[in-house]
Design a protein around this motif. Structure first.
Motif, PDB file in Angstrom:
ATOM      1  N   ARG A 195      22.607  89.323   5.258  1.00  0.00           N
ATOM      2  CA  ARG A 195      22.469  88.525   6.302  1.00  0.00           C
ATOM      3  C   ARG A 195      21.374  87.598   6.218  1.00  0.00           C
ATOM      4  O   ARG A 195      21.670  86.593   7.154  1.00  0.00           O
ATOM      5  CB  ARG A 195      22.520  89.606   7.614  1.00  0.00           C
ATOM      6  N   ALA A 196      20.416  87.827   5.562  1.00  0.00           N
ATOM      7  CA  ALA A 196      19.023  86.932   5.525  1.00  0.00           C
ATOM      8  C   ALA A 196      19.745  85.372   4.881  1.00  0.00           C
ATOM      9  O   ALA A 196      18.969  84.373   5.309  1.00  0.00           O
ATOM     10  CB  ALA A 196      18.223  87.323   4.587  1.00  0.00           C
ATOM     11  N   ARG A 197      20.944  85.382   4.321  1.00  0.00           N
ATOM     12  CA  ARG A 197      21.256  84.051   3.796  1.00  0.00           C
ATOM     13  C   ARG A 197      21.873  83.306   5.021  1.00  0.00           C
ATOM     14  O   ARG A 197      22.248  81.918   4.866  1.00  0.00           O
ATOM     15  CB  ARG A 197      22.301  84.287   2.937  1.00  0.00           C
ATOM     16  N   PHE A 198      22.103  83.948   6.050  1.00  0.00           N
ATOM     17  CA  PHE A 198      22.759  83.180   7.498  1.00  0.00           C
ATOM     18  C   PHE A 198      22.062  83.178   8.636  1.00  0.00           C
ATOM     19  O   PHE A 198      22.183  83.984   9.371  1.00  0.00           O
ATOM     20  CB  PHE A 198      24.154  83.882   7.539  1.00  0.00           C
ATOM     21  N   ALA A 199      21.270  82.178   8.694  1.00  0.00           N
ATOM     22  CA  ALA A 199      20.406  82.073  10.037  1.00  0.00           C
ATOM     23  C   ALA A 199      21.139  82.152  11.182  1.00  0.00           C
ATOM     24  O   ALA A 199      20.677  82.602  12.341  1.00  0.00           O
ATOM     25  CB  ALA A 199      19.563  80.872   9.835  1.00  0.00           C
ATOM     26  N   TRP A 200      22.221  81.686  11.130  1.00  0.00           N
ATOM     27  CA  TRP A 200      23.179  81.332  12.379  1.00  0.00           C
ATOM     28  C   TRP A 200      23.756  82.889  12.843  1.00  0.00           C
ATOM     29  O   TRP A 200      24.312  82.683  14.046  1.00  0.00           O
ATOM     30  CB  TRP A 200      24.408  80.564  12.174  1.00  0.00           C
ATOM     31  N   LEU A 201      23.381  83.610  12.104  1.00  0.00           N
ATOM     32  CA  LEU A 201      23.972  85.170  12.477  1.00  0.00           C
ATOM     33  C   LEU A 201      23.278  85.780  13.833  1.00  0.00           C
ATOM     34  O   LEU A 201      24.068  86.230  14.690  1.00  0.00           O
ATOM     35  CB  LEU A 201      23.985  86.255  11.502  1.00  0.00           C
ATOM     36  N   ASP A 202      21.966  85.372  14.006  1.00  0.00           N
ATOM     37  CA  ASP A 202      21.398  85.890  15.099  1.00  0.00           C
ATOM     38  C   ASP A 202      21.838  85.457  16.272  1.00  0.00           C
ATOM     39  O   ASP A 202      22.102  86.065  17.423  1.00  0.00           O
ATOM     40  CB  ASP A 202      19.972  85.730  14.859  1.00  0.00           C
ATOM     41  N   PRO A 203      21.804  84.163  16.548  1.00  0.00           N
ATOM     42  CA  PRO A 203      22.349  83.660  17.710  1.00  0.00           C
ATOM     43  C   PRO A 203      24.053  83.874  18.129  1.00  0.00           C
ATOM     44  O   PRO A 203      24.392  84.180  19.200  1.00  0.00           O
ATOM     45  CB  PRO A 203      22.566  81.994  17.619  1.00  0.00           C
ATOM     46  N   VAL A 204      24.746  84.105  16.853  1.00  0.00           N
ATOM     47  CA  VAL A 204      26.092  84.544  17.363  1.00  0.00           C
ATOM     48  C   VAL A 204      26.060  86.034  17.908  1.00  0.00           C
ATOM     49  O   VAL A 204      26.590  86.311  18.829  1.00  0.00           O
ATOM     50  CB  VAL A 204      26.985  84.560  15.946  1.00  0.00           C
ATOM     51  N   GLU A 205      25.213  86.740  17.242  1.00  0.00           N
ATOM     52  CA  GLU A 205      25.203  88.114  17.667  1.00  0.00           C
ATOM     53  C   GLU A 205      24.624  88.231  19.203  1.00  0.00           C
ATOM     54  O   GLU A 205      24.859  89.093  20.107  1.00  0.00           O
ATOM     55  CB  GLU A 205      24.126  89.063  16.709  1.00  0.00           C
ATOM     56  N   GLU A 341      29.842  98.254  14.488  1.00  0.00           N
ATOM     57  CA  GLU A 341      28.919  98.681  15.504  1.00  0.00           C
ATOM     58  C   GLU A 341      28.964  97.557  16.286  1.00  0.00           C
ATOM     59  O   GLU A 341      28.781  96.223  15.915  1.00  0.00           O
ATOM     60  CB  GLU A 341      27.366  98.733  15.234  1.00  0.00           C
ATOM     61  N   ARG A 342      29.088  97.553  17.794  1.00  0.00           N
ATOM     62  CA  ARG A 342      29.067  96.351  18.690  1.00  0.00           C
ATOM     63  C   ARG A 342      28.016  95.507  18.688  1.00  0.00           C
ATOM     64  O   ARG A 342      26.626  96.146  18.501  1.00  0.00           O
ATOM     65  CB  ARG A 342      29.074  96.892  20.035  1.00  0.00           C
ATOM     66  N   GLY A 343      28.105  94.246  18.389  1.00  0.00           N
ATOM     67  CA  GLY A 343      27.361  93.289  18.303  1.00  0.00           C
ATOM     68  C   GLY A 343      26.587  93.047  16.780  1.00  0.00           C
ATOM     69  O   GLY A 343      25.487  92.257  16.869  1.00  0.00           O
ATOM     70  N   LYS A 344      26.929  93.888  16.020  1.00  0.00           N
ATOM     71  CA  LYS A 344      26.375  93.774  14.663  1.00  0.00           C
ATOM     72  C   LYS A 344      27.373  93.227  13.596  1.00  0.00           C
ATOM     73  O   LYS A 344      28.286  93.809  13.284  1.00  0.00           O
ATOM     74  CB  LYS A 344      25.995  95.062  14.038  1.00  0.00           C
ATOM     75  N   ALA A 345      27.027  91.817  13.405  1.00  0.00           N
ATOM     76  CA  ALA A 345      27.964  91.278  12.474  1.00  0.00           C
ATOM     77  C   ALA A 345      27.816  91.348  11.237  1.00  0.00           C
ATOM     78  O   ALA A 345      26.686  91.629  10.769  1.00  0.00           O
ATOM     79  CB  ALA A 345      27.885  89.599  12.908  1.00  0.00           C
ATOM     80  N   TRP A 346      28.886  91.060  10.184  1.00  0.00           N
ATOM     81  CA  TRP A 346      28.540  91.028   8.870  1.00  0.00           C
ATOM     82  C   TRP A 346      29.468  90.063   8.419  1.00  0.00           C
ATOM     83  O   TRP A 346      30.337  89.328   8.756  1.00  0.00           O
ATOM     84  CB  TRP A 346      28.939  92.247   8.311  1.00  0.00           C
ATOM     85  N   VAL A 347      29.142  89.505   7.075  1.00  0.00           N
ATOM     86  CA  VAL A 347      29.857  88.430   6.188  1.00  0.00           C
ATOM     87  C   VAL A 347      30.436  89.212   5.049  1.00  0.00           C
ATOM     88  O   VAL A 347      29.510  89.643   4.343  1.00  0.00           O
ATOM     89  CB  VAL A 347      28.950  87.247   5.894  1.00  0.00           C
ATOM     90  N   PHE A 348      31.759  89.086   4.424  1.00  0.00           N
ATOM     91  CA  PHE A 348      32.002  89.634   3.414  1.00  0.00           C
ATOM     92  C   PHE A 348      32.904  88.717   2.821  1.00  0.00           C
ATOM     93  O   PHE A 348      33.414  87.579   3.301  1.00  0.00           O
ATOM     94  CB  PHE A 348      32.778  91.082   3.788  1.00  0.00           C
ATOM     95  N   ASP A 349      33.241  89.152   1.356  1.00  0.00           N
ATOM     96  CA  ASP A 349      34.370  88.237   0.589  1.00  0.00           C
ATOM     97  C   ASP A 349      35.714  89.157   0.617  1.00  0.00           C
ATOM     98  O   ASP A 349      35.629  90.196   0.000  1.00  0.00           O
ATOM     99  CB  ASP A 349      33.689  88.405  -0.904  1.00  0.00           C
TER     100      ASP A 349
END
Length: 397
Positions: A195-205, A341-349
């Motif tokens: 997730r460190a590769r995607f700074a935009w994840l924090d505001p989305v969460e 987990e509610r509010g915990k996003a992830w990015v996958f292939d």
């Protein structure tokens, strides 16, 4: 039949073979070997003779000659079950454990299930399975001990190295991207991205509560979700089972409410979910005219199972933001299984095999959207978009 000046009639070959088998049964391997070797010298040996000769050498304790004889069988019939078993056992006896594992593994491919086989055959194959399992465990233990001497620690060392060790020793399976429609070369095979590769994840969460507040009225109205496999007809094979309906597709188990579909805002839901869409303002959504992005609420009913499958394009990644998550909901990509987990996003292939299951008692809902693969350059994104648009216009034309 003649070779090297030795001649045998078919009757003589048959007689020598019968005499060899009789000697073998009588516990006289030396005579058996002589009889079978006379057939070999005449150039008349078929797989049955070579197989019998290997068993005679085994009875005599000459494991190297046993291997040489049974190899002749396998050169003619690589899938011969008895020959694979004989060679595997002989290699173990000679200390060639790694080589033996290959033949034991091939046996398990040839006969994946032993139930229903004659007891003697099933017993031998089950013994071979146990021997193979012990060899694999022994190899795994040995390799782990050796790399620990070199400083490896499962909890603290490189996760990728740990995965490579698990794959090598058979504890994990090797998964690679297998897109069903379009493959872009030289992109990494990563199941879940850091997730460190995607700074935009924090505001989305951070917008989870606002997004949830827009979801719930839509969910309660119950009229906006349609079967995902009807919206995405190509993916109908994904859903193969649901609660109480083993191995039976149930489109109602997996439904979607789209805010953006095929790159177009979907009224009226998009108008009702302005905060949800605003939360994605900084997200590098995949953009392809007439095709992407998509943004949707995905609903999975209790007991539903989205069976293992792969996505269409590896030029994109898929994101999940869990919004409504009862206990017992899990998601697997390749070798990794995670709980939402509610509010915990992830990015996958999604071109790596993945599956999902709701084993809870309540409905699971996640926000799903797709992004450009972060390793594509701007030029590559532009060209991929043009290419995919061309595919669509060709279909229309």
């Amino acid at each position: 039949m003649t070779t090297f000046g030795v001649a045998m009639s078919p009757a003589a070959v048959d007689a020598a073979g019968q005499a060899g088998m009789a000697a073998l049964r009588a516990g006289d391997p030396a005579t058996a070997i002589a009889k079978f070797q006379s057939i070999v010298a005449a150039g008349a040996a078929d797989t049955s003779v070579w197989l019998a000769l290997s068993m005679a050498y085994q009875a005599s304790g000459d494991r190297k000659s046993e291997i040489a004889a049974v190899t002749q069988v396998l050169e003619r019939d690589p899938d011969n079950i008895r020959a694979n078993l004989i060679k595997a056992d002989a290699l173990v006896a000679l200390g060639s454990k790694r080589a033996a594992m290959g033949f034991y593994a091939h046996l398990e491919v040839l006969v994946p299930v032993t139930e229903g086989l004659p007891p003697a055959i099933a017993g031998e194959l089950n013994r071979a399975r146990q021997a193979h399992a012990q060899l694999k465990q022994g190899l795994s233990d040995y390799l782990l001990a050796e790399v620990e001497k070199a400083g490896f620690h499962p909890a603290h060392s490189s996760r990728r190295f740990g995965d490579s060790l698990d794959i090598l020793t058979g504890r994990k399976q090797r998964y690679v991207p297998t897109p069903r429609a379009y493959f872009f070369p030289e992109l990494p095979a990563i199941e879940f991205y850091d997730r460190a590769r995607f700074a935009w994840l924090d505001p989305v969460e951070a917008a989870t509560d606002e997004i949830y507040s827009e979801l719930m009225p839509i969910l309660e109205e119950g009229t906006h979700f349609g079967p995902y496999i009807e919206v995405e007809a190509e993916k109908s094979s994904h859903v193969v089972a649901s609660s109480g309906k083993e191995l039976v597709s149930s489109p109602e188990d997996w439904t979607a409410a789209y805010l953006i579909r095929d790159g177009k805002l979907q009224a009226p839901l998009a108008e009702r979910c302005q905060k949800t869409l605003a939360a994605l303002d900084e997200v590098p959504l995949e953009t392809i005219e007439g095709r992407a992005p998509f943004v949707l609420f995905s609903r999975l009913t209790p007991g539903a199972w989205i069976a293992p499958h792969t996505g269409f394009l590896n030029s994109r990644l898929v994101c999940h933001l869990p919004l409504l998550v009862p206990d017992g909901c899990w998601f697997r990509v390749g070798n990794q299984v995670r709980l939402w987990e509610r509010g915990k996003a992830w990015v996958f292939d999604d071109t790596i095999e993945h599956e999902a299951r709701n084993q809870g008692t309540g409905t699971r809902v996640v926000l799903i959207f797709n992004i450009w693969h972060p390793d594509l350059t701007e030029e590559e994104r532009h060209l991929v978009a043009a290419l995919m648009t061309a595919v669509e216009t060709f279909e229309v034309g």
